[in-house]
Motif scaffolding. Structure first.
Motif, PDB file in Angstrom:
ATOM      1  N   SER A  90       0.838  -1.198   0.000  1.00  0.00           N
ATOM      2  CA  SER A  90       0.000   0.000   0.000  1.00  0.00           C
ATOM      3  C   SER A  90       0.873   1.249   0.000  1.00  0.00           C
ATOM      4  O   SER A  90       1.926   1.278   0.644  1.00  0.00           O
ATOM      5  CB  SER A  90      -0.917   0.012   1.227  1.00  0.00           C
ATOM      6  OG  SER A  90      -1.799   1.117   1.180  1.00  0.00           O
ATOM      7  N   ASP A  91       0.431   2.272  -0.745  1.00  0.00           N
ATOM      8  CA  ASP A  91       1.123   3.562  -0.797  1.00  0.00           C
ATOM      9  C   ASP A  91       0.535   4.511   0.235  1.00  0.00           C
ATOM     10  O   ASP A  91      -0.684   4.542   0.446  1.00  0.00           O
ATOM     11  CB  ASP A  91       0.963   4.202  -2.181  1.00  0.00           C
ATOM     12  CG  ASP A  91       1.988   3.671  -3.168  1.00  0.00           C
ATOM     13  OD1 ASP A  91       2.832   2.863  -2.752  1.00  0.00           O
ATOM     14  OD2 ASP A  91       1.928   4.061  -4.346  1.00  0.00           O
ATOM     15  N   PHE A  92       1.412   5.327   0.846  1.00  0.00           N
ATOM     16  CA  PHE A  92       0.970   6.316   1.828  1.00  0.00           C
ATOM     17  C   PHE A  92       1.665   7.645   1.560  1.00  0.00           C
ATOM     18  O   PHE A  92       2.808   7.675   1.100  1.00  0.00           O
ATOM     19  CB  PHE A  92       1.312   5.862   3.252  1.00  0.00           C
ATOM     20  CG  PHE A  92       0.743   4.530   3.624  1.00  0.00           C
ATOM     21  CD1 PHE A  92      -0.569   4.418   4.049  1.00  0.00           C
ATOM     22  CD2 PHE A  92       1.523   3.380   3.547  1.00  0.00           C
ATOM     23  CE1 PHE A  92      -1.097   3.184   4.395  1.00  0.00           C
ATOM     24  CE2 PHE A  92       1.010   2.152   3.890  1.00  0.00           C
ATOM     25  CZ  PHE A  92      -0.312   2.049   4.314  1.00  0.00           C
ATOM     26  N   ALA A  93       0.963   8.738   1.884  1.00  0.00           N
ATOM     27  CA  ALA A  93       1.579  10.060   1.801  1.00  0.00           C
ATOM     28  C   ALA A  93       2.668  10.165   2.864  1.00  0.00           C
ATOM     29  O   ALA A  93       2.492   9.702   3.994  1.00  0.00           O
ATOM     30  CB  ALA A  93       0.527  11.144   2.007  1.00  0.00           C
ATOM     31  N   GLU A 107      -1.884   6.490   8.769  1.00  0.00           N
ATOM     32  CA  GLU A 107      -2.576   5.693   7.755  1.00  0.00           C
ATOM     33  C   GLU A 107      -2.188   4.219   7.854  1.00  0.00           C
ATOM     34  O   GLU A 107      -3.037   3.327   7.715  1.00  0.00           O
ATOM     35  CB  GLU A 107      -2.254   6.235   6.360  1.00  0.00           C
ATOM     36  CG  GLU A 107      -2.825   7.627   6.092  1.00  0.00           C
ATOM     37  CD  GLU A 107      -2.427   8.150   4.724  1.00  0.00           C
ATOM     38  OE1 GLU A 107      -1.998   7.341   3.879  1.00  0.00           O
ATOM     39  OE2 GLU A 107      -2.535   9.370   4.500  1.00  0.00           O
ATOM     40  N   LEU A 108      -0.910   3.963   8.095  1.00  0.00           N
ATOM     41  CA  LEU A 108      -0.441   2.583   8.234  1.00  0.00           C
ATOM     42  C   LEU A 108      -1.050   1.927   9.468  1.00  0.00           C
ATOM     43  O   LEU A 108      -1.467   0.764   9.428  1.00  0.00           O
ATOM     44  CB  LEU A 108       1.086   2.555   8.314  1.00  0.00           C
ATOM     45  CG  LEU A 108       1.744   1.178   8.462  1.00  0.00           C
ATOM     46  CD1 LEU A 108       1.416   0.290   7.267  1.00  0.00           C
ATOM     47  CD2 LEU A 108       3.262   1.323   8.612  1.00  0.00           C
ATOM     48  N   ALA A 109      -1.125   2.682  10.565  1.00  0.00           N
ATOM     49  CA  ALA A 109      -1.725   2.148  11.797  1.00  0.00           C
ATOM     50  C   ALA A 109      -3.191   1.795  11.573  1.00  0.00           C
ATOM     51  O   ALA A 109      -3.671   0.754  12.043  1.00  0.00           O
ATOM     52  CB  ALA A 109      -1.582   3.161  12.928  1.00  0.00           C
ATOM     53  N   GLN A 163      -7.373  -2.866  10.349  1.00  0.00           N
ATOM     54  CA  GLN A 163      -8.255  -3.605   9.446  1.00  0.00           C
ATOM     55  C   GLN A 163      -7.678  -4.983   9.105  1.00  0.00           C
ATOM     56  O   GLN A 163      -8.383  -5.992   9.126  1.00  0.00           O
ATOM     57  CB  GLN A 163      -8.466  -2.800   8.152  1.00  0.00           C
ATOM     58  CG  GLN A 163      -9.104  -1.442   8.359  1.00  0.00           C
ATOM     59  CD  GLN A 163     -10.477  -1.531   8.990  1.00  0.00           C
ATOM     60  OE1 GLN A 163     -11.267  -2.421   8.663  1.00  0.00           O
ATOM     61  NE2 GLN A 163     -10.774  -0.616   9.907  1.00  0.00           N
ATOM     62  N   ILE A 164      -6.386  -5.016   8.806  1.00  0.00           N
ATOM     63  CA  ILE A 164      -5.760  -6.268   8.374  1.00  0.00           C
ATOM     64  C   ILE A 164      -5.723  -7.295   9.501  1.00  0.00           C
ATOM     65  O   ILE A 164      -5.809  -8.503   9.257  1.00  0.00           O
ATOM     66  CB  ILE A 164      -4.343  -5.984   7.823  1.00  0.00           C
ATOM     67  CG1 ILE A 164      -4.456  -5.204   6.505  1.00  0.00           C
ATOM     68  CG2 ILE A 164      -3.563  -7.272   7.601  1.00  0.00           C
ATOM     69  CD1 ILE A 164      -3.129  -4.825   5.885  1.00  0.00           C
TER      70      ILE A 164
END
Length: 303
Positions: A229-232, A239-241, A246-247
């Motif tokens: 996944s790409d993040f700003a 966003e990763l947290a 969810q995962i």
């Protein structure tokens, strides 16, 4: 005008004192801190200093230790419940959380010079390290001994007014009780990650515990997935947290690593690869994550 300057001076002195307290939070500095507080009182009057809380190292330690011990008690109760009902998946997560909190407790106690408190925390940390690596097995006796040790640590904080803060009676006896808990290393086949087709570049950077959890999941017949996944850059941590939350509904996250295998090479973004072990198939994983900007690659099939 003179009154205004006195107030400005008070603000400046308080700021300086607060800074000094922060950099002097080391064992044995209580007298210096209290001396500084007395100077401030003498210059500005007791009524001026009253709202200004002087935080000494003991208070800092007590606050940290009480919070951590409370969480450890909650997690130990949860672990016992999972053990009794045979919920192995929950056991793994709780054992890891307890291990990390004991590591924190040991470090805080050592920082503030409470060596006996730190020693017991370290002894328990080692036992939970063995548990998380499957080199020890839980038992009802384990819960009795661990619960007793946490109770002793809690008592050493409650009795701090009697100059007993962080002091552990019968220290050697407690250490021996923990040491007597059975350690039975499990002789399991190694190298399952490579045999299952996991990229060597990933295997080479896994920590020992991560490699252990990967192989345990393969041994249990779970599928392994790489989720990209790409993040700003400015907000990737949050966003990763959120994506992790969810995962985790799908299985166990083995590790999460920055990756050069991005979607478009955008310099304002960073790509992460999340290694997931799950009982679910590729279609179920993909459908569950359909609302997220991710790419799922299956590494192994369930056996």
């Amino acid at each position: 005008m003179e009154g205004l300057w006195q107030k400005v001076e008070l603000v400046i002195v308080k700021a300086i004192l607060n800074f000094l307290i922060k950099i002097m939070k080391l064992p044995g500095c209580e007298k210096q801190i209290q001396a500084l507080a007395q100077i401030l009182k003498n210059n500005h009057g007791k009524e001026e200093i009253e709202p200004f809380r002087i935080a000494v190292p003991d208070e800092e330690f007590v606050g940290e230790a009480e919070d951590t011990l409370e969480q450890l008690k909650i997690d130990l109760d949860g672990l016992k419940g999972s053990f009794v009902t045979g919920q192995k998946d929950k056991e793994v997560e709780i054992v890891l959380r307890i291990f990390r909190n004991l590591h924190t407790l040991k470090g805080v106690a050592s920082l503030f010079g409470f060596n006996q408190f730190s020693t017991i925390s370290f002894t328990l940390e080692n036992y939970f390290d063995a548990l998380r690596m499957d080199k020890a097995k839980l038992s009802l006796e384990s819960f009795r001994v661990i619960g007793h040790c946490l109770g002793v640590l809690k008592y050493s904080i409650i009795t701090r007014e009697n100059d007993q803060l962080g002091k552990i009676p019968d220290l050697d006896d407690l250490i021996n009780q923990v040491a007597a808990l059975p350690i039975n290393p499990v002789k399991a086949e190694k190298g399952l990650g490579a045999k299952a087709g996991i990229d060597e570049e990933i295997l080479n950077i896994l920590a020992e515990y991560e490699e252990h959890r990967l192989e345990e999941n393969i041994r249990e017949g779970n599928s392994i997935y790489k989720i990209y996944s790409d993040f700003a850059l400015g907000s990737f941590d949050d966003e990763l947290a959120n994506l992790h939350v969810q995962i985790k509904e799908l299985g166990e996250i083995i590790t999460s690593l920055p990756s050069s295998d991005g979607f478009d090479g955008n310099a304002d973004k960073i790509t992460f690869m999340i290694l997931l072990a799950s009982k679910k198939n590729l279609m179920e994983i993909t459908e569950f994550l359909a609302a997220f900007n991710v790419r799922v690659v299956q590494c192994t099939d369930k056996k």
